[in-house]
Design a protein around this motif. Structure first.
Motif: not given
Length: 381
Positions: A96-97, A103-106
């Motif tokens: 999950e991490l 997806s959210n920490q590009k």
């Protein structure tokens, strides 16, 4: 339940042995310290009961060890299941991490991506786009006071703004003056109305007081006239009563001194005190002779009382003298008895002292201390 994993078999065995010895000691105290149940010699029934208890305790220990072994196996299975679940949960959380980071920490979403952005020069802007550019800071030294491109328009706007502020202040002052005058006029009108109302109430009060005073005066005049009539009537009645009383006194038996008027109908020796005019000379002489006899009798009684008092005084003096002598005799005997008691007490104290010395030095040479008595009845051994 998991805390039992930290207790080994040896600790459990020692705890059970200590508990068994403690229960055996308590039961032994109850048997030995209880005078009704204590026996002298060997109690066969008690020994048999102890053997049976020991056999039952061994069976209970074996059963308990078996239950402990089963519980340990079950706890190991539960622990293995928990460890497997934790490994699966840790793998799921890592997956999950990684998905969240992808997806959210590009990299382009980081705070300092502009420092190592390969297309940073292509995306950059000129140093100054205008006077309202937010990038024109004080430390940039790109814009100073009075050197902006809109200076002429800004000064015009400032002048218009100051003129509007001044006109607004003038209007506010005029309106405040109008409001103040209106308030003063309203206050003056209210004060005049209040003063007129107070004058009207005062005049009404004076008129009402005058009417009340006039009514009171009229009532007082009527009351005075009525009281004057009553006074004249009472004086006339009193004068008539006085004349009638004077006439009755002049014609009564009191002033005429009629002796028959004092005779009473209840007996010859009874008189009417209201009409009695005094005694006759014979009655006065009889009373005088009676008084002389009473004086002689009183004198004789007083002489008898004086002789009796003297006799009682002599008897009292003799009694006091006798009591004093008896009291002196009793004090002397009491003193002698106290001296004897004191001497006997001294002899008894000396004898008791010698006895205590003999006991301390000869009989009780090795006297036990409190620690000797405290060691008894502490255990059953």
């Amino acid at each position: 339940m998991l805390n039992s994993l930290f207790i080994n078999h040896q600790d459990q065995k020692e705890a059970l042995a200590i508990e068994r010895r403690r229960r055996f000691e308590e039961s032994r105290k109850q048997r030995i310290f209880n005078a009704r149940r204590r026996l002298i010699g060997v109690d066969v029934d008690a020994l048999g009961h102890q053997v049976q208890e020991k056999h039952e305790a061994e069976q209970a220990q074996a059963e308990q060890r078996r239950k402990f072994a089963e519980e340990m196996r079950r706890q190991e299975q539960v622990l293995l299941l928990k460890q497997h679940e934790q490994r699966q949960e840790r793998i799921r959380e890592e997956n999950e991490l990684n998905r969240f980071r992808a997806s959210n920490q590009k990299p382009e979403q980081s705070r300092d991506f502009d420092l190592f952005d390969p297309d940073g020069l292509k995306k950059s802007l000129p140093a100054r786009l205008g006077d309202d550019d937010p990038r024109l800071t004080v430390s940039g030294a790109q814009k100073f006071d009075g050197e902006d491109l809109q200076e002429r328009h800004r000064r015009k706007v400032q002048v218009e703004q100051q003129r509007s502020w001044l006109e607004q202040q003038i209007r506010e002052k005029r309106q405040a003056e109008i409001d103040r005058r209106a308030a003063e006029q309203f206050l003056e009108t209210a004060l005049m109305s209040r003063e007129n109302r107070l004058n009207q109430l005062a005049s009404q009060e004076r008129y009402a007081r005058g009417q009340v005073q006039e009514a009171v005066n009229e009532f007082n005049r009527r009351l005075m006239a009525e009281q004057e009539q009553q006074r004249r009537r009472r004086e006339r009645e009193e004068q008539e009563d006085n004349l009638a009383e004077i006439y009755n006194n002049l014609t009564s038996d009191v002033l005429t001194e009629n002796p028959d008027a004092a005779k009473s109908s209840f007996g010859p020796n009874r008189v009417i005190t209201a009409q009695y005019k005094g005694m006759s000379p014979e009655e006065i002489e009889a009373i005088r002779r009676t008084q002389e006899l009473q004086l002689e009798e009183l004198k004789r009684r007083r002489e008898n009382e004086a002789s009796t008092r003297k006799a009682w005084d002599r008897l009292a003096n003799d009694f006091d003298r006798t009591v004093t002598m008896k009291e002196h005799e009793l004090n002397r005997r009491r003193h002698v008895l106290a001296e004897q008691i004191r001497h006997e007490n001294h002899q008894l104290s000396m004898e008791q002292q010698r006895k205590l010395e003999y006991l301390d030095k000869v009989v009780y040479q090795n006297r036990p201390t409190q620690a000797y008595f405290d060691q008894f009845n502490t255990c059953t051994r």
